[in-house]
Scaffold this motif. Structure first.
Motif, PDB file in Angstrom:
ATOM      1  N   ALA A  92       0.837  -1.210   0.000  1.00 49.88           N
ATOM      2  CA  ALA A  92       0.000   0.000   0.000  1.00 49.88           C
ATOM      3  C   ALA A  92       0.868   1.255   0.000  1.00 49.88           C
ATOM      4  O   ALA A  92       0.560   2.240  -0.691  1.00 49.88           O
ATOM      5  N   LEU A  93       1.965   1.220   0.746  1.00 52.34           N
ATOM      6  CA  LEU A  93       2.849   2.389   0.801  1.00 52.34           C
ATOM      7  C   LEU A  93       3.484   2.640  -0.568  1.00 52.34           C
ATOM      8  O   LEU A  93       3.532   3.770  -1.056  1.00 52.34           O
ATOM      9  N   ARG A  94       3.956   1.566  -1.192  1.00 46.52           N
ATOM     10  CA  ARG A  94       4.583   1.716  -2.517  1.00 46.52           C
ATOM     11  C   ARG A  94       3.559   2.168  -3.558  1.00 46.52           C
ATOM     12  O   ARG A  94       3.805   3.085  -4.339  1.00 46.52           O
ATOM     13  N   LEU A  95       2.400   1.504  -3.554  1.00 46.69           N
ATOM     14  CA  LEU A  95       1.390   1.802  -4.582  1.00 46.69           C
ATOM     15  C   LEU A  95       0.844   3.228  -4.437  1.00 46.69           C
ATOM     16  O   LEU A  95       0.586   3.903  -5.436  1.00 46.69           O
ATOM     17  N   SER A  96       0.680   3.690  -3.199  1.00 45.33           N
ATOM     18  CA  SER A  96       0.126   5.039  -3.014  1.00 45.33           C
ATOM     19  C   SER A  96       1.127   6.105  -3.462  1.00 45.33           C
ATOM     20  O   SER A  96       0.745   7.123  -4.045  1.00 45.33           O
ATOM     21  N   LEU A 120      -3.457  15.555 -13.516  1.00 43.23           N
ATOM     22  CA  LEU A 120      -4.707  15.657 -12.753  1.00 43.23           C
ATOM     23  C   LEU A 120      -4.522  16.508 -11.493  1.00 43.23           C
ATOM     24  O   LEU A 120      -3.438  16.554 -10.927  1.00 43.23           O
ATOM     25  N   ALA A 121      -5.603  17.148 -11.062  1.00 39.02           N
ATOM     26  CA  ALA A 121      -5.588  17.867  -9.782  1.00 39.02           C
ATOM     27  C   ALA A 121      -5.950  16.869  -8.687  1.00 39.02           C
ATOM     28  O   ALA A 121      -6.954  16.999  -7.978  1.00 39.02           O
ATOM     29  N   ARG A 122      -5.132  15.837  -8.570  1.00 34.21           N
ATOM     30  CA  ARG A 122      -5.388  14.729  -7.650  1.00 34.21           C
ATOM     31  C   ARG A 122      -4.102  14.310  -6.973  1.00 34.21           C
ATOM     32  O   ARG A 122      -3.049  14.225  -7.617  1.00 34.21           O
ATOM     33  N   GLY A 123      -4.203  14.002  -5.694  1.00 31.46           N
ATOM     34  CA  GLY A 123      -3.075  13.442  -4.980  1.00 31.46           C
ATOM     35  C   GLY A 123      -3.041  11.929  -5.147  1.00 31.46           C
ATOM     36  O   GLY A 123      -3.821  11.356  -5.914  1.00 31.46           O
ATOM     37  N   GLY A 124      -2.108  11.287  -4.415  1.00 24.71           N
ATOM     38  CA  GLY A 124      -1.938   9.847  -4.553  1.00 24.71           C
ATOM     39  C   GLY A 124      -2.316   9.087  -3.303  1.00 24.71           C
ATOM     40  O   GLY A 124      -1.931   9.458  -2.192  1.00 24.71           O
ATOM     41  N   GLY A 125      -3.095   8.024  -3.469  1.00 29.11           N
ATOM     42  CA  GLY A 125      -3.468   7.171  -2.351  1.00 29.11           C
ATOM     43  C   GLY A 125      -3.809   5.786  -2.867  1.00 29.11           C
ATOM     44  O   GLY A 125      -3.957   5.570  -4.083  1.00 29.11           O
TER      45      GLY A 125
END
Ligand SMILES: NC(=O)c1ccc[n+]([C@@H]2O[C@H](COP(=O)([O-])OP(=O)(O)OC[C@H]3O[C@@H](n4cnc5c(N)ncnc54)[C@H](O)[C@@H]3O)[C@@H](O)[C@H]2O)c1
Length: 361
Positions: free
Chosen positions: A69-73, A85-90
């Motif tokens: 999850a840490l790597r993928l986010s 995109l105006a989007r963060g990563g999670g």
């Protein structure tokens, strides 16, 4: 800020195993209904609400799920920035203990638990489908939170993003072929696809329609039917990367490009949908040293988030979304150009482009 709701003793070791741990929030909970460990990692909200799918997968232990999850986010932060995109990563990961078969009731319970976990983050993160989930399962998540996208169209959602992801990969394949041979045309090219799931299957159909010659594989042997339908040659999963061809297209799970696999590749380019293809970061240099052009995964597979982000707004313009998906091909061309110009790997060039967009915010 890092928020750990459940703080096991070994967590620092896990975090230490993830390079550059700099996540804003990480939520680790035991699902009230499902009993499963649910992890939501919000890496960055610098560009906006974090967006990334939920993976339901078997791991040896929940720490491995957390590391994933840490790597993928973190990869989602770069992917969303690279996609403009105006989007963060999670990312969310639900740990299914190895050997456990999730029943339909168990999956339903896990989706409700996921919805509660997402809702508790007050809009920092929006979830969507990923490996092991689906548009139908996202409709269950939506019973507990509004911060979910990609529901089935018949339930008012925008559906699965796999069409857009496959379109973006197709565009990136064209750019890779162009960089290699000066032509984007897939006709007559020999392309190896590993993983015939939602994205790989669509890609196989599109490439066949474009006149490419395919060799395909999947750990799920029921996919042989698709190979037969398309007239594609089938190889065993362990042998796919050794096929002498133009391109290798990883569309299964991450980590496919280990040092050994890279050394055994007999293609001129690698470009595929799978997340986190490099088993380790130095794989990018190893590929370059072998003269294999690698189109970075987090740029190539951005079509899905571009679609989900664009289509989830009330006044979605599907033509504009399609243009943004196809622009993935332009970004890939820019990466190849920058990497060739300054002798850095394509990974470094892609990260520079994404970070420039991130820091311009
Ligand atoms: N679905 C999307 O829109 C999307 C968007 C971005 C990234 N991705 C990434 O692309 C990849 C594929 O996604 P998907 O939605 O098609 O998933 P999927 O689960 O529908 O398909 C994956 C396929 O790969 C096969 N597979 C797994 N391990 C394999 C291996 N070692 N060798 C060969 N085949 C293997 C599986 O059996 C399955 O058929 C994943 O890494 C996913 O994270 C998907």
């Amino acid at each position: 800020m890092t928020l750990i709701d459940t703080a096991p003793a070994s967590l620092p070791d896990v975090a230490a195993s993830v390079p550059d741990f700099d996540h804003e929030r990480v939520l680790v909970v035991t699902g009230r209904r499902s009993g499963l460990t649910i992890i939501v990692a919000v890496h960055s909200t610098r560009l906006g609400q974090a967006l990334g799918g939920c993976r339901v997968w078997q791991y040896d232990d929940w720490q491995d799920a957390l590391a994933d999850a840490l790597r993928l986010s973190a990869a989602m932060t770069l992917k969303n920035a690279a996609a403009g995109l105006a989007r963060g990563g999670g990312k969310a990961v639900i740990h299914v203990p190895r050997g456990t078969v999730l029943t339909e009731e168990g999956r339903h319970a896990a989706m409700l638990d996921l919805g509660d976990a997402v809702e508790s983050l007050d809009g920092a993160y929006m979830t969507a489908e990923d490996v092991g989930t689906s548009a139908e399962l996202m409709a269950i998540v939506a019973l507990r939170t509004a911060h979910v996208c990609g529901l089935p169209p018949e339930q008012g959602g925008v559906g699965e993003p796999a069409d857009a992801t496959a379109s973006g990969v197709f565009a990136a394949i064209g750019s890779t072929l162009d960089a290699l041979d000066g032509s984007r045309d897939v006709a007559g090219r020999h392309i190896v696809i590993s993983g015939l799931g939602q994205v790989g299957g669509r890609l196989a159909r599109a490439l066949t329609a474009g006149g490419a010659r395919l060799t395909v594989t999947d750990v799920d042997t029921s996919k042989k039917a698709l190979a037969a339908e398309l007239g594609a040659h089938w190889v065993e999963p362990a042998d796919a990367h050794t096929v002498n061809a133009d391109l290798f297209v990883p569309c299964g799970l991450g980590g496919a490009l280990s040092s050994r696999v890279i050394d055994e590749l007999r293609v001129r380019g690698v470009v595929g949908a799978a997340n986190n293809q490099l088993a380790s970061r130095d794989g990018a240099r190893r590929l370059a040293d072998r003269g294999i052009l690698w189109a970075p995964d987090f740029v190539v597979n951005g079509g899905g988030v571009i679609y989900l982000d664009g289509a989830s707004t009330g006044d979605a313009d599907l033509d504009a979304i399609e243009l943004r998906v196809l622009a993935i091909g332009d970004t890939v061309t820019e990466i190849f150009r920058e990497s060739a110009a300054d002798g850095t790997t394509t990974l470094e060039a892609a990260e520079r482009i994404a970070e420039a967009r991130l820091h311009a915010a």
